[in-house]
Write an enzyme that holds these catalytic residues in place. Structure first.
Site, PDB file in Angstrom:
ATOM      1  CG  HIS A 403      -1.719   1.262   1.391  1.00  0.00           C
ATOM      2  ND1 HIS A 403      -3.048   1.377   1.062  1.00  0.00           N
ATOM      3  CD2 HIS A 403      -1.333   2.490   1.834  1.00  0.00           C
ATOM      4  CE1 HIS A 403      -3.450   2.624   1.286  1.00  0.00           C
ATOM      5  NE2 HIS A 403      -2.432   3.317   1.768  1.00  0.00           N
ATOM      6  CD  GLU A 404       1.881   3.499   3.773  1.00  0.00           C
ATOM      7  OE1 GLU A 404       2.070   4.583   3.190  1.00  0.00           O
ATOM      8  OE2 GLU A 404       0.889   3.293   4.492  1.00  0.00           O
ATOM      9  CG  HIS A 407       0.540   6.287  -0.977  1.00  0.00           C
ATOM     10  ND1 HIS A 407      -0.641   6.839  -1.399  1.00  0.00           N
ATOM     11  CD2 HIS A 407       0.283   5.692   0.217  1.00  0.00           C
ATOM     12  CE1 HIS A 407      -1.583   6.582  -0.493  1.00  0.00           C
ATOM     13  NE2 HIS A 407      -1.050   5.891   0.491  1.00  0.00           N
TER      14      HIS A 407
HETATM   15 ZN   LIG Z   1      -2.123   5.358   2.179  1.00  0.00          ZN
END
Ligand SMILES: [Zn+2]
Ligand SMILES: *[C@@H]1O[C@H](CO)[C@@H](O)[C@H](O)[C@H]1NC(C)=O
Ligand SMILES: *[C@@H]1O[C@H](CO)[C@@H](O)[C@H](O)[C@H]1NC(C)=O
Ligand SMILES: [Ca+2]
Length: 597
Positions: A403-404, A407
């Site tokens: 998820h990170e 980004h």
């Molecule tokens: Zn996030």
């Protein structure tokens, strides 16, 4: 546009909020596509403005003035097209960057005046393989007034203003002079200054008016995770560790994971990633010669014991490298502004591998990722979670790491590597959604579409950290496009987008099946391969600060570019099933699909 709302007492705070909400005759969600409100510190709140992007897609493409030339040149073609299509003078455009990928070429352009580029009046043009224009996103403005291009406020004064306003220090990045399109259609001249506060976990780009000295906008490079945590102790099994041999993909990482072509390491530091704790010299070294990194995590002892720190650094290093390699195969390359120290002469700016700080002491029960422009490292910080005893380490939950990391991909690929193009509430919300969707993509192992839940390990809760599982069942997950109206927080908005993408994924896998080699072979025809191609292609095609509507249009155009529109109806039906049909607008649902679908 910035409002500095200083609120020194909670009473005053209430007044500030009451007056800003009652003054607006329109609902909050009407500003999601152009504004973002951020709390800088306890007593400073900033509202930023980003001009709306118009977006046109052209299916099989339209000609541009230089179509007939024997040799195409991306820069010349782009300028000529914008000049004719937007009826503007080439002297008001400056070409920023561009690259050619396998399904399309992408060019990123800025409006300019007196040779000074605009920060937030930008355009992106895409060409298909037949050198026809297939997409144009533009936030160019017709300024009512333009400030003089000669600053009257000294840079040093602008730096101290920005440091004070944003509670941080200017870093080593040389400030630039750029125009900034304001909400009242005037153009201000600004000193653009990066301000960072590592302790507080903030990293901004301040736009200081070079004539008035005011901070008039910020870019926030940090995408913060904010997890809905339920402190309930439940027994769930952690997924078993395995020792993998040579997981690197040498198409994506030609020198493997431990060499940048000049320097080789035997630690968790390489060309794509450095995973460390505390300081960058504190990496994990190989456990035995031959690049073996075998540290068996102990679930019964604290994450901060030596073996567990090593297990965390090794796992984070492995996951972030794996995402580098997978996303590279699908188009997040050097030229598309990815994160690498050495770019091997393949375009883009190097010296920007991802830095992963595991067990970062700045927080708990969370993680974040900062995406400065191409050429500056993406910074991931993973925190410990204290909901269980012993606590758990976010670096060991792959979906949080993915998820990170995502980004970084979405912030770099949208708008051409500036890190400035997912700044509105709606675009920031979709940023959270793509991150969840990428985590989901990496965890599917067969054509069976199961509901997807994120963050169960760190919370020790089978329900994970989102409000609903992502699901094809509207009972399990009732979120629709119109749900945005009552949501105002980026992760909640992101859930709507991630659930839409879950349904797109299910439709594509339902239509085309599942490839078990999708991570290393992007040539397959299977649904999960198609999904990831369209996912990354659409990022490069969509305009700066996309909305749900323009992001959807970019998926449809991506399919036209790569698959000649073979999935058009499948995509429309999936989007429409959750309210994002052809007549959806202003966060109102519509379930119509184009005629013929
Ligand atoms: Zn996030
Ligand atoms: C900003 O802080 C205020 C007061 O603490 C809070 O009510 C509000 O939800 C916060 N807004 C954002 C966007 O985080
Ligand atoms: C995919 O196709 C390209 C172009 O035909 C080829 O160069 C590449 O080797 C293929 N990759 C795989 C993994 O089969
Ligand atoms: Ca780069």
């Amino acid at each position: 546009m910035v409002h500095f709302n200083k609120f020194f007492t909670s009473v005053f705070l209430a007044i500030v909020y009451a007056s800003t909400t009652s003054a607006a005759p329109w609902p909050a969600n009407s500003k999601f596509g152009t504004h973002r409100v951020r709390n800088i510190s306890r007593d400073v709140q900033i509202e930023t403005f980003h001009p709306a992007s118009s977006y046109e897609t052209f299916g099989d493409g339209i000609d541009h003035p230089l179509s007939k030339r024997a040799e195409s040149n991306l820069k010349d073609d782009t300028i000529a097209f914008l000049e004719s299509h937007l009826k503007i003078s080439p002297s008001t455009i400056s070409y920023k960057s561009g690259y050619t990928a396998d399904a399309a070429s992408h060019a990123y352009v800025k409006q300019s005046h007196d040779g000074i580029p605009f920060a937030n009046a930008v355009a992106n043009v895409a060409f298909n393989k037949a050198n026809k224009v297939v997409a144009l996103g533009s936030s160019f403005i017709t300024p009512k007034s333009i400030a003089s291009s000669k600053p009257t406020v000294a840079l040093s004064d602008a730096i101290s203003t920005a440091e004070k306003a944003l509670n941080g220090k200017h870093n080593e990045i040389t400030p630039s002079l750029e125009y900034f399109a304001k909400e009242d259609s005037s153009a201000a001249l600004t000193h653009v200054i990066q301000i960072r506060n590592e302790e507080a976990g903030t990293w901004f780009e301040a736009f200081v008016d070079a004539h008035s000295g005011d901070v008039i906008s910020v870019t926030d490079f940090v995408a913060k995770a904010s997890y809905r945590v339920l402190p309930i102790q439940k027994e769930i099994l952690t997924q078993g560790f395995e020792t993998l041999t040579d997981p690197q993909d040498t198409v994506s990482s030609p020198n493997g994971w431990h060499s940048d072509g000049t320097t080789s390491t035997t630690t968790t530091a390489g060309n794509n990633v450095i995973a460390y704790k505390g300081t960058t010299s504190s990496t994990t070294s190989q456990s035995s010669t031959g690049l073996n990194f075998v540290y068996t995590q102990s679930p019964t002892t604290a994450p901060t014991t030596t073996v567990n720190i090593n297990a965390a650094r090794v796992n984070a290093f492995y996951v972030v490298n794996s995402i580098h390699d997978i996303s590279y195969r699908y188009g997040f390359t050097e030229a598309a502004f990815n994160f690498q120290t050495n770019n091997f002469g393949k375009g883009g700016k190097g010296n920007d591998r991802v830095t992963v700080s595991v067990q970062d002491s700045a927080g708990t029960d969370n993680a974040d990722f900062s995406t400065p422009p191409d050429g500056q490292s993406g910074a991931m910080r993973m925190f410990l979670w204290d909901l269980t005893s012993p606590g758990r380490d976010g670096a060991l939950e792959n979906d949080i790491v993915v998820h990170e990391n995502t980004h970084g991909i979405t912030n770099r690929m949208t708008g051409g590597g500036t890190g400035r193009c997912l700044q509105t509430t709606e675009a920031g919300g979709m940023g959270e959604g793509w991150s969840d969707a990428m985590a989901e993509w990496t965890e599917h192992t067969s054509a069976t579409i199961t509901d997807y839940v994120l963050g169960q390990y760190v919370t020790n809760d089978a329900a994970g950290i989102r409000t609903h599982p992502y699901s094809t069942s509207a009972t399990t997950n009732p979120l629709r496009y119109s749900s945005i109206k009552t949501l105002n927080e980026v992760h909640n908005i992101g859930e709507v987008w991630a659930n839409l993408l879950h349904n797109v994924y299910a439709a594509l896998v339902g239509a085309h099946g599942f490839s078990t080699t999708a991570r290393t072979n992007p040539n397959g025809t299977e649904g999960n391969v198609v999904f990831l191609h369209l996912f990354l292609d659409a990022l490069a095609l969509q305009p700066c600060n996309p909305t749900f509507l323009t992001a959807r249009d970019a998926w449809i155009q991506a399919d036209a570019n790569r698959y000649a529109g073979a999935n058009k109806c499948t995509l429309w039906k999936a989007f429409a099933s959750r309210g994002l049909g052809v007549n959806a607008a202003s966060h109102n649902d519509n379930t119509a699909v184009p005629s013929g679908c």
